[in-house]
Enzyme design. Structure first.
Site, PDB file in Angstrom:
ATOM      1  N   GLU A 126       0.838  -1.194   0.000  1.00 41.30           N
ATOM      2  CA  GLU A 126       0.000   0.000   0.000  1.00 41.30           C
ATOM      3  C   GLU A 126       0.875   1.246   0.000  1.00 41.30           C
ATOM      4  O   GLU A 126       1.803   1.328   0.816  1.00 41.30           O
ATOM      5  CB  GLU A 126      -0.919   0.040   1.223  1.00 41.30           C
ATOM      6  CG  GLU A 126      -1.888   1.196   1.163  1.00 41.30           C
ATOM      7  CD  GLU A 126      -2.839   1.279   2.358  1.00 41.30           C
ATOM      8  OE1 GLU A 126      -3.562   2.283   2.462  1.00 41.30           O
ATOM      9  OE2 GLU A 126      -2.841   0.356   3.186  1.00 41.30           O
ATOM     10  N   MET A 268       0.264  -2.915   8.542  1.00 41.73           N
ATOM     11  CA  MET A 268      -0.476  -3.037   7.287  1.00 41.73           C
ATOM     12  C   MET A 268      -1.496  -4.150   7.396  1.00 41.73           C
ATOM     13  O   MET A 268      -1.187  -5.242   7.844  1.00 41.73           O
ATOM     14  CB  MET A 268       0.514  -3.294   6.134  1.00 41.73           C
ATOM     15  CG  MET A 268      -0.139  -3.454   4.786  1.00 41.73           C
ATOM     16  SD  MET A 268      -1.053  -1.954   4.326  1.00 41.73           S
ATOM     17  CE  MET A 268      -2.325  -2.673   3.286  1.00 41.73           C
ATOM     18  N   GLU A 269      -2.720  -3.854   6.924  1.00 40.71           N
ATOM     19  CA  GLU A 269      -3.871  -4.728   7.145  1.00 40.71           C
ATOM     20  C   GLU A 269      -4.060  -5.803   6.090  1.00 40.71           C
ATOM     21  O   GLU A 269      -5.177  -6.291   5.900  1.00 40.71           O
ATOM     22  CB  GLU A 269      -5.146  -3.877   7.223  1.00 40.71           C
ATOM     23  CG  GLU A 269      -5.586  -3.226   5.906  1.00 40.71           C
ATOM     24  CD  GLU A 269      -5.068  -1.832   5.676  1.00 40.71           C
ATOM     25  OE1 GLU A 269      -5.642  -1.111   4.848  1.00 40.71           O
ATOM     26  OE2 GLU A 269      -4.079  -1.452   6.324  1.00 40.71           O
ATOM     27  N   ASN A 270      -2.996  -6.224   5.386  1.00 46.86           N
ATOM     28  CA  ASN A 270      -3.144  -7.260   4.362  1.00 46.86           C
ATOM     29  C   ASN A 270      -4.098  -8.363   4.826  1.00 46.86           C
ATOM     30  O   ASN A 270      -4.005  -8.834   5.957  1.00 46.86           O
ATOM     31  CB  ASN A 270      -1.788  -7.902   4.062  1.00 46.86           C
ATOM     32  CG  ASN A 270      -0.665  -6.907   4.007  1.00 46.86           C
ATOM     33  OD1 ASN A 270      -0.600  -6.090   3.117  1.00 46.86           O
ATOM     34  ND2 ASN A 270       0.224  -6.971   4.991  1.00 46.86           N
ATOM     35  N   GLU A 303      -5.660  -2.472  12.744  1.00 45.58           N
ATOM     36  CA  GLU A 303      -5.453  -3.348  11.580  1.00 45.58           C
ATOM     37  C   GLU A 303      -6.492  -4.464  11.531  1.00 45.58           C
ATOM     38  O   GLU A 303      -6.931  -4.860  10.453  1.00 45.58           O
ATOM     39  CB  GLU A 303      -4.035  -3.927  11.594  1.00 45.58           C
ATOM     40  CG  GLU A 303      -2.925  -2.885  11.657  1.00 45.58           C
ATOM     41  CD  GLU A 303      -3.029  -1.787  10.615  1.00 45.58           C
ATOM     42  OE1 GLU A 303      -3.583  -2.031   9.528  1.00 45.58           O
ATOM     43  OE2 GLU A 303      -2.569  -0.658  10.894  1.00 45.58           O
TER      44      GLU A 303
END
Length: 880
Positions: A126, A268-270, A303
């Site tokens: 992102e 990061m919210e992958n 997240e």
């Protein structure tokens, strides 16, 4: 100078993609410098697009090996490769595209795409990192199902992870192994993740409200497993809270978190595989402060909450970033409020908005929460998009009420689950779920930059209390004319007994809100008349900071003292204390500038002492009320930011408090000695108040208090008290300071996160040799220019937060930071631009002598060959 200035990207130019992706299968053959990436992508023509059949794929910093469509290899006549991507000249309405390319993760120092953090492969995609992995439609409105096969050395990379659920694995003959992951949910490329390494693992489970058991896994460097308990508990609390508050249940069989040292962001919210900065995961009492524990809980929650507000429903384009970030910040704030102290959490969140976002709103990089243009999207991960965005969401909840907001959230997921949408779609859902509530005027909050300023006037006569509110928003770059904004303002009218009076308006048009204690503001100027008021009340305005505004009101000191003691809204109790202190500090600044004798109103010191000993407030709240307004807050009250005068004034006031209340401070310090450690609000408050007393006591510059701080560090059982002791000593030159910092270093030099605190504390010192010390620390073995956390902790903290030594009269600190920005820009442009922004954004508000010195350095940066788009965009706006 850049040979060609980069062109902005505009929201008005948005076009739907001409192709969509059904599914993508990725195979990675992991090697440090020669990772082979093979993709199989099923494309089909987008029926909403009128564009032709050429297909442009984003792709950067990679070596193309082969391209095939439906099994037939393309030669160079069939495609055109550039620095920005790959153009396929002729396609069909539906086809399978196969691409093989090679990338160099070990040399990817920008930390975007696939890179190495120490010995760990990891990704950050992102906003536009996936284009560094393979050629693809790297935009958030292209959503597909991803399957990933990872092949790697079994000894080096026994753990290999990606999004979704593992579906197959096997052994290979050459010491390698493979695993395949499948994510059943469509997602854009920015949510893609891959991790491989020899990692420690902490496991747990969570049972959802429907009875499903979810495997929870946190991966860290081996040896750090004992620092994961708080993160795991925070994750389970987050999952439970989202079910109870919004009935949102986790949707995969496994939820994974990986902590890495080298990471540009916090986390990061992958989908299903969150990648975190170690600072946002690792916490135990010996190595983490109370703020670290709270931060871990908040970021873990943030997240996780993205799984629905960001992943299941995502952004159509990057201009809509606040759609997921503003909403999710609001959700994590509410979660942390429910887990801890709601009043304290609100005060802390508002402090961030006032000290940093308001400054952004009034500076050269001011932008709306939904910008209409950008050059480099990384530059718009800002406090405006995130924190002001959250305040806009909070206003929506204030208008609709908690139940109405919940109805709107339910409608949002009902209408848009699995889609990439816009802020207008969110507002639409909120409206239709609440009897078509009219948000027409309110939408200006999304498109209009700047902080609204409300001026109040009031009078009381014959049982009526009249309140006149005038609003204006100052001009910002690119937006000279401003529209009146629609906002909810929570209020109370407090009588002499400290009771809230019933609110009844003479004009009933606002009555449905006023029954909830909310004024609906719409016009540039409007007057509200309250009836049935049998005595002149004291106005409590913008309770809980119900709107992100500045307020100018004719309060007397007596009224502020009354509100400090009697307001039924805890935020406004704090606010009254801040307003009282701010006016006193402003007067002191003027006295400093005029070379007048400096003195402090005795009533202020008495009020401060009363707060110290008030048994009716808890220590957590007390520690915040006792905190004077920040240097930035006071400086921003003046047209020119004279930081040196502000610092001198604030130091004088605090020193007077310390001298006059010395015995009281020492008594309060001694009565709060640590007995056992936990991170409940009561314990955090006790430590915070105790350390506040210590910081004041050392201002007397008595040797006994320097010794007291030294002994606190030496005997501390937790990092909060250790770092507080260093902070108390750092502005002075004496044997206790040198000894404390030396002993701390020897004790903790092998703990990276602790050493970052050691660096930051020294970078904030007000001593005149701080710049030389910062340069010296760059040569210490714990410092590394290529690790963002470490770079930020020294260089970033010095340039962005040490207002006294950064704004030296000789300009040497400006020169130092500009040199470091240019050095880092060659390695990691994202971090370089952030340091430039936090350090130089006050340029136009400084005294003329400092402006001239800073301009020399800004001109030097902008004239540099091959300057990144990231840094160019920020510095050019500062200079404009």
């Amino acid at each position: 100078m850049k040979t060609e200035n980069p062109r902005p990207i505009y929201l008005k130019d948005y076009k739907v993609p001409n192709f969509l992706v059904e599914d993508i299968h990725l195979t990675f053959e992991l090697e440090d410098h020669k990772t082979i990436v093979s993709s199989k992508i099923t494309f089909h023509k987008n029926p909403e697009s009128n564009e032709g059949n050429q297909l442009f794929l984003n792709g950067e910093h990679m070596e193309l090996i082969s391209v095939a469509i439906d099994g037939e290899n393309l030669n160079t006549e069939g495609y055109e490769k550039s620095e920005k991507g790959l153009l396929i000249k002729e396609t069909k309405d539906k086809f399978l595209l196969e691409i093989t390319n090679q990338i160099d993760p070990a040399n990817n120092k920008a930390l975007e795409g696939l890179y190495k953090s120490g010995n760990i492969f990891c990704t950050q995609n992102e906003p536009e990192g996936f284009r560094r992995i393979t050629y693809y439609l790297d935009r958030p409105d292209v959503m597909a199902k991803f399957t990933t096969k990872i092949i790697g050395d079994k000894k080096k990379y026994p753990i290999m992870l990606s999004n979704g659920n593992p579906i197959a694995k096997g052994e290979l003959d050459n010491g390698k192994h493979w695993i395949e992951w499948e994510d059943p949910f469509k997602k854009p490329a920015y949510l893609y993740a891959l991790v491989a390494g020899d990692l420690g693992l902490v496991k747990d489970t969570f049972t959802t409200m429907s009875g499903r058991e979810i495997a929870l896994e946190i991966y860290v460097d081996k040896g750090n497993e004992d620092k994961c308990d708080h993160a795991m508990e925070s994750l389970k609390k987050s999952m439970k809270w989202d079910e109870q508050r919004y009935s949102l249940e986790y949707d995969l069989d496994i939820y994974m978190i990986v902590a890495v040292d080298s990471f540009n962001m916090g986390a990061m919210e992958n989908k299903g595989l969150n990648i975190f900065n170690t600072s946002c995961v690792l916490a135990k009492q010996e190595t983490a402060t109370d703020n670290d524990f709270l931060s871990v809980e908040g970021v873990i929650g943030h997240e996780y909450f993205h799984n629905w507000t960001g992943n299941r429903v995502t952004c159509r384009d990057w201009f809509q970033l606040t759609l997921k970030e503003g909403l999710t910040v609001f959700r994590d704030q509410e979660f942390s409020s429910d887990m801890n102290s709601r009043a304290v959490k609100r005060i802390e969140d508002v402090g961030i908005v006032r000290d940093y976002q308001f400054q952004e709103d009034s500076g050269p990089t001011a932008h709306p929460i939904k910008p209409d243009q950008y050059i480099q999207m990384n530059n718009f991960y800002t406090l405006t998009v995130y924190d002001k965005g959250a305040e806009v969401i909070r206003m929506i909840q204030t208008f609709l009420g908690v139940d109405g907001f919940r109805k709107g959230m339910d409608k949002y997921f009902e209408l848009f689950d699995g889609q990439a949408v816009t802020t207008e779609d969110f507002i639409h859902a909120m409206s239709v779920a609440n009897n078509n509530f009219d948000f027409t005027q309110f939408k200006s909050w999304y498109s209009q930059a700047g902080t609204p300023q409300l001026t109040l006037d009031w009078k009381y006569s014959d049982g009526e209390y009249s309140l006149t509110v005038t609003q204006m928003t100052p001009s910002t770059p690119g937006q000279v004319e401003k529209l009146p904004l629609h906002m909810p303002i929570a209020i109370g009218l407090v009588n002499s007994k400290g009771e809230d009076l019933p609110l009844k308006l003479k004009d009933s048009s606002n009555q449905n809100f006023i029954e909830r204690g909310v004024l609906e503001i719409r016009k540039e100027k409007e007057t509200f008349v309250f009836t049935g008021i049998n005595e002149e009340p004291t106005l409590s305005f913008n309770r809980e900071f119900s709107a992100p505004i500045k307020v100018k009101a004719p309060y007397t000191n007596d009224q502020l003292l009354f509100l400090m003691a009697n307001d039924n809204d805890n935020f406004n109790k704090y606010e009254a204390a801040q307003m009282y202190a701010k006016e006193l500090l402003k007067k002191t600044v003027i006295d400093v500038q005029s070379n007048n004798e400096l003195k402090v109103d005795q009533r202020f010191i008495e009020a401060y002492g009363s707060l110290l000993n008030d048994k009716n407030i808890d220590d957590y709240f007390r520690s915040l009320v006792l905190t004077l307004p920040t240097i930035k807050t006071i400086a921003s009250e003046f047209e020119v930011y004279d930081f040196q005068s502000v610092i001198k004034a604030k130091d004088f006031v605090m020193t007077e408090i310390a001298k006059k209340l010395e015995d009281t401070l020492l008594e309060n310090y001694n009565s709060r000695e640590e007995k056992s450690f936990d991170v409940r609000p009561e314990s955090i408050g006790r430590r915070s108040t105790r350390n506040k007393c210590l910081n004041l006591l050392v201002l007397t510059e008595k040797e006994e208090y320097f010794k007291l701080a030294y002994e606190q560090r030496a005997n501390a059982t937790n990092m909060t008290d250790e770092i507080a002791a260093l902070n108390a000593l750092v502005d002075y030159k004496n044997e206790y300071k040198d000894k404390a910092f030396s002993e701390f270093y020897k004790k903790w030099k092998n703990e990276t996160l602790v050493m970052q605190k050691w660096l930051s504390t020294q970078a904030l010192s007000h001593c005149d040799d701080t710049l030389d010390k910062v340069k010296e620390l760059e040569n210490d073995e714990v410092f590394n220019f290529e690790v963002p956390n470490i770079l930020r902790s020294l260089v970033g903290v010095f340039g962005g937060h040490n207002l006294k030594q950064f704004h030296r009269a000789d300009g040497k600190s400006y020169e130092y930071i500009s040199e470091r920005v240019l050095k880092v820009d060659k390695i990691n442009p994202d971090i370089a631009s952030r340091i430039a922004k936090s350090s130089f954004s006050d340029f136009k508000k400084l005294p003329q002598n400092l402006q001239k010195l800073m301009k020399v350095e800004l001109d030097k940066i902008i004239a540099t060959e091959k300057l990144s788009d990231n840094t160019y965009e920020i510095v050019s706006k500062i200079l404009k």
